[in-house]
Design a protein around this motif. Structure first.
Motif, PDB file in Angstrom:
ATOM      1  N   SER A 169     -10.956  26.970  29.637  1.00 10.15           N
ATOM      2  CA  SER A 169      -9.946  28.012  29.828  1.00 10.15           C
ATOM      3  C   SER A 169      -8.799  27.514  30.704  1.00 10.15           C
ATOM      4  CB  SER A 169     -10.579  29.269  30.424  1.00 10.15           C
ATOM      5  OG  SER A 169     -11.087  28.996  31.710  1.00 10.15           O
ATOM      6  N   ASP A 170      -9.101  26.696  31.709  1.00  8.82           N
ATOM      7  CA  ASP A 170      -8.040  26.126  32.549  1.00  8.82           C
ATOM      8  C   ASP A 170      -7.144  25.193  31.745  1.00  8.82           C
ATOM      9  OD1 ASP A 170      -9.036  27.504  34.698  1.00  8.82           O
ATOM     10  OD2 ASP A 170     -10.075  25.768  35.575  1.00  8.82           O
ATOM     11  N   LEU A 171      -7.760  24.411  30.877  1.00 14.54           N
ATOM     12  CA  LEU A 171      -6.982  23.505  30.040  1.00 14.54           C
ATOM     13  C   LEU A 171      -6.097  24.287  29.077  1.00 14.54           C
ATOM     14  CD1 LEU A 171      -6.427  20.572  29.240  1.00 14.54           C
ATOM     15  CD2 LEU A 171      -8.282  20.775  27.594  1.00 14.54           C
ATOM     16  N   GLY A 172      -6.633  25.364  28.510  1.00 15.01           N
ATOM     17  CA  GLY A 172      -5.838  26.207  27.611  1.00 15.01           C
ATOM     18  C   GLY A 172      -4.661  26.851  28.332  1.00 15.01           C
ATOM     19  N   ALA A 173      -4.880  27.326  29.554  1.00 16.49           N
ATOM     20  CA  ALA A 173      -3.796  27.924  30.331  1.00 16.49           C
ATOM     21  C   ALA A 173      -2.736  26.880  30.685  1.00 16.49           C
ATOM     22  CB  ALA A 173      -4.348  28.563  31.597  1.00 16.49           C
ATOM     23  N   ALA A 174      -3.166  25.657  30.976  1.00 14.87           N
ATOM     24  CA  ALA A 174      -2.211  24.598  31.306  1.00 14.87           C
ATOM     25  C   ALA A 174      -1.358  24.234  30.095  1.00 14.87           C
ATOM     26  CB  ALA A 174      -2.951  23.363  31.817  1.00 14.87           C
ATOM     27  N   VAL A 175      -1.980  24.164  28.919  1.00 14.76           N
ATOM     28  CA  VAL A 175      -1.223  23.850  27.710  1.00 14.76           C
ATOM     29  C   VAL A 175      -0.242  24.965  27.395  1.00 14.76           C
ATOM     30  CG1 VAL A 175      -1.444  23.532  25.206  1.00 14.76           C
ATOM     31  CG2 VAL A 175      -2.968  22.320  26.750  1.00 14.76           C
ATOM     32  N   LYS A 176      -0.668  26.211  27.569  1.00 12.01           N
ATOM     33  CA  LYS A 176       0.222  27.350  27.317  1.00 12.01           C
ATOM     34  C   LYS A 176       1.402  27.336  28.296  1.00 12.01           C
ATOM     35  CE  LYS A 176       0.378  32.312  26.886  1.00 12.01           C
ATOM     36  NZ  LYS A 176      -0.328  33.576  27.032  1.00 12.01           N
ATOM     37  N   GLY A 177       1.131  27.051  29.560  1.00 12.91           N
ATOM     38  CA  GLY A 177       2.203  26.969  30.546  1.00 12.91           C
ATOM     39  C   GLY A 177       3.166  25.841  30.245  1.00 12.91           C
ATOM     40  N   PHE A 178       2.641  24.717  29.778  1.00 16.92           N
ATOM     41  CA  PHE A 178       3.494  23.587  29.412  1.00 16.92           C
ATOM     42  C   PHE A 178       4.389  23.954  28.237  1.00 16.92           C
ATOM     43  CE2 PHE A 178       4.212  19.743  26.881  1.00 16.92           C
ATOM     44  CZ  PHE A 178       4.909  18.981  27.802  1.00 16.92           C
ATOM     45  N   LYS A 179       3.819  24.614  27.226  1.00 13.86           N
ATOM     46  CA  LYS A 179       4.620  25.015  26.070  1.00 13.86           C
ATOM     47  C   LYS A 179       5.709  26.000  26.472  1.00 13.86           C
ATOM     48  CE  LYS A 179       1.242  24.341  22.400  1.00 13.86           C
ATOM     49  NZ  LYS A 179       0.415  25.008  21.376  1.00 13.86           N
ATOM     50  N   ASP A 180       5.382  26.955  27.351  1.00 14.25           N
ATOM     51  CA  ASP A 180       6.390  27.904  27.826  1.00 14.25           C
ATOM     52  C   ASP A 180       7.474  27.197  28.624  1.00 14.25           C
ATOM     53  OD1 ASP A 180       5.023  29.973  26.634  1.00 14.25           O
ATOM     54  OD2 ASP A 180       4.025  30.625  28.485  1.00 14.25           O
ATOM     55  N   GLY A 181       7.084  26.209  29.415  1.00 13.92           N
ATOM     56  CA  GLY A 181       8.062  25.449  30.192  1.00 13.92           C
ATOM     57  C   GLY A 181       8.986  24.641  29.317  1.00 13.92           C
ATOM     58  N   VAL A 182       8.441  24.059  28.265  1.00 14.06           N
ATOM     59  CA  VAL A 182       9.271  23.284  27.349  1.00 14.06           C
ATOM     60  C   VAL A 182      10.206  24.211  26.586  1.00 14.06           C
ATOM     61  CG1 VAL A 182       9.207  21.873  25.249  1.00 14.06           C
ATOM     62  CG2 VAL A 182       7.666  21.384  27.139  1.00 14.06           C
ATOM     63  N   LYS A 183       9.703  25.374  26.192  1.00 11.84           N
ATOM     64  CA  LYS A 183      10.523  26.328  25.454  1.00 11.84           C
ATOM     65  C   LYS A 183      11.659  26.856  26.334  1.00 11.84           C
ATOM     66  CE  LYS A 183       8.624  30.188  24.484  1.00 11.84           C
ATOM     67  NZ  LYS A 183       7.843  31.294  23.956  1.00 11.84           N
ATOM     68  N   ASP A 184      11.379  27.112  27.611  1.00 10.74           N
ATOM     69  CA  ASP A 184      12.395  27.622  28.531  1.00 10.74           C
ATOM     70  C   ASP A 184      13.209  26.508  29.160  1.00 10.74           C
ATOM     71  OD1 ASP A 184      11.491  30.142  28.023  1.00 10.74           O
ATOM     72  OD2 ASP A 184      10.208  30.250  29.797  1.00 10.74           O
ATOM     73  N   GLY A 185      12.931  25.274  28.848  1.00 10.41           N
ATOM     74  CA  GLY A 185      13.619  24.130  29.443  1.00 10.41           C
ATOM     75  C   GLY A 185      15.074  24.041  29.045  1.00 10.41           C
ATOM     76  N   GLY A 186      15.481  24.704  27.999  1.00  8.20           N
ATOM     77  CA  GLY A 186      16.860  24.648  27.553  1.00  8.20           C
ATOM     78  C   GLY A 186      17.765  25.659  28.226  1.00  8.20           C
ATOM     79  N   SER A 187      17.294  26.333  29.274  1.00 15.06           N
ATOM     80  CA  SER A 187      18.126  27.330  29.944  1.00 15.06           C
ATOM     81  C   SER A 187      19.282  26.646  30.667  1.00 15.06           C
ATOM     82  CB  SER A 187      17.298  28.152  30.932  1.00 15.06           C
ATOM     83  OG  SER A 187      16.885  27.339  31.998  1.00 15.06           O
ATOM     84  N   THR A 188      20.370  27.388  30.889  1.00 15.36           N
ATOM     85  CA  THR A 188      21.569  26.812  31.478  1.00 15.36           C
ATOM     86  C   THR A 188      21.548  26.849  32.998  1.00 15.36           C
ATOM     87  OG1 THR A 188      22.678  28.959  31.341  1.00 15.36           O
ATOM     88  CG2 THR A 188      22.957  27.430  29.478  1.00 15.36           C
ATOM     89  N   ASP A 189      20.617  27.565  33.609  1.00 12.15           N
ATOM     90  CA  ASP A 189      20.548  27.633  35.064  1.00 12.15           C
ATOM     91  C   ASP A 189      19.984  26.339  35.623  1.00 12.15           C
ATOM     92  OD1 ASP A 189      21.512  30.169  35.104  1.00 12.15           O
ATOM     93  OD2 ASP A 189      19.560  31.139  35.254  1.00 12.15           O
ATOM     94  N   THR A 190      20.694  25.755  36.573  1.00 11.96           N
ATOM     95  CA  THR A 190      20.175  24.594  37.271  1.00 11.96           C
ATOM     96  C   THR A 190      19.501  25.078  38.542  1.00 11.96           C
ATOM     97  OG1 THR A 190      22.230  24.290  38.499  1.00 11.96           O
ATOM     98  CG2 THR A 190      22.034  23.136  36.380  1.00 11.96           C
ATOM     99  N   PRO A 191      18.679  24.266  39.173  1.00 14.16           N
ATOM    100  CA  PRO A 191      18.043  24.706  40.414  1.00 14.16           C
ATOM    101  C   PRO A 191      19.059  25.082  41.487  1.00 14.16           C
ATOM    102  CG  PRO A 191      16.973  22.747  39.591  1.00 14.16           C
ATOM    103  CD  PRO A 191      18.169  22.990  38.728  1.00 14.16           C
ATOM    104  N   GLN A 192      20.211  24.414  41.530  1.00 17.85           N
ATOM    105  CA  GLN A 192      21.234  24.749  42.514  1.00 17.85           C
ATOM    106  C   GLN A 192      21.777  26.148  42.265  1.00 17.85           C
ATOM    107  OE1 GLN A 192      21.955  22.876  45.107  1.00 17.85           O
ATOM    108  NE2 GLN A 192      23.423  24.316  45.911  1.00 17.85           N
ATOM    109  N   GLN A 193      22.012  26.502  40.997  1.00 18.17           N
ATOM    110  CA  GLN A 193      22.515  27.827  40.683  1.00 18.17           C
ATOM    111  C   GLN A 193      21.497  28.891  41.031  1.00 18.17           C
ATOM    112  OE1 GLN A 193      23.304  27.303  36.556  1.00 18.17           O
ATOM    113  NE2 GLN A 193      25.439  26.734  36.851  1.00 18.17           N
ATOM    114  N   VAL A 194      20.234  28.635  40.797  1.00 16.02           N
ATOM    115  CA  VAL A 194      19.192  29.601  41.108  1.00 16.02           C
ATOM    116  C   VAL A 194      19.088  29.787  42.609  1.00 16.02           C
ATOM    117  CG1 VAL A 194      16.717  30.033  40.972  1.00 16.02           C
ATOM    118  CG2 VAL A 194      17.925  29.149  38.987  1.00 16.02           C
ATOM    119  N   SER A 195      19.127  28.695  43.374  1.00 16.97           N
ATOM    120  CA  SER A 195      19.014  28.815  44.821  1.00 16.97           C
ATOM    121  C   SER A 195      20.235  29.508  45.414  1.00 16.97           C
ATOM    122  CB  SER A 195      18.806  27.450  45.461  1.00 16.97           C
ATOM    123  OG  SER A 195      19.954  26.649  45.267  1.00 16.97           O
ATOM    124  N   ASN A 196      21.423  29.298  44.868  1.00 12.72           N
ATOM    125  CA  ASN A 196      22.610  29.984  45.363  1.00 12.72           C
ATOM    126  C   ASN A 196      22.534  31.474  45.109  1.00 12.72           C
ATOM    127  OD1 ASN A 196      23.762  27.683  46.353  1.00 12.72           O
ATOM    128  ND2 ASN A 196      25.036  27.307  44.553  1.00 12.72           N
TER     129      ASN A 196
END
Length: 75
Positions: free
Chosen positions: A30-57
């Motif tokens: 179950s931990d491995l499945g959750a990690a794979v799901k989180g990785f897929k969500d991260g890759v899918k959301d990786g194309g967002s235009t917000d950079t870490p600097q914009q988020v912190s500001n």
């Protein structure tokens, strides 16, 4: 000699179950499945235009007591 038959895999499975137990193996699965799901969500959301600097500001603007150390050192 190089190929493993089904009997080899069954022996390996029995040894792994004997060492770790079924509950721990279930948790690992179950931990491995959750990690794979989180990785897929991260890759899918990786194309967002917000950079870490914009988020912190945007977070700094929400708290009036926050001191911008970068702005102090630049001036």
């Amino acid at each position: 000699m190089g190929s493993l038959s089904i009997w080899h895999w069954l022996i390996v499975l029995v040894v792994v179950i004997a060492v770790f137990g079924t509950k721990k193996l279930r948790n690992v699965g179950s931990d491995l499945g959750a990690a794979v799901k989180g990785f897929k969500d991260g890759v899918k959301d990786g194309g967002s235009t917000d950079t870490p600097q914009q988020v912190s500001n945007s977070n700094k603007a929400a708290d009036p007591n926050t001191v911008d150390v970068d702005a102090k050192t630049r001036s």
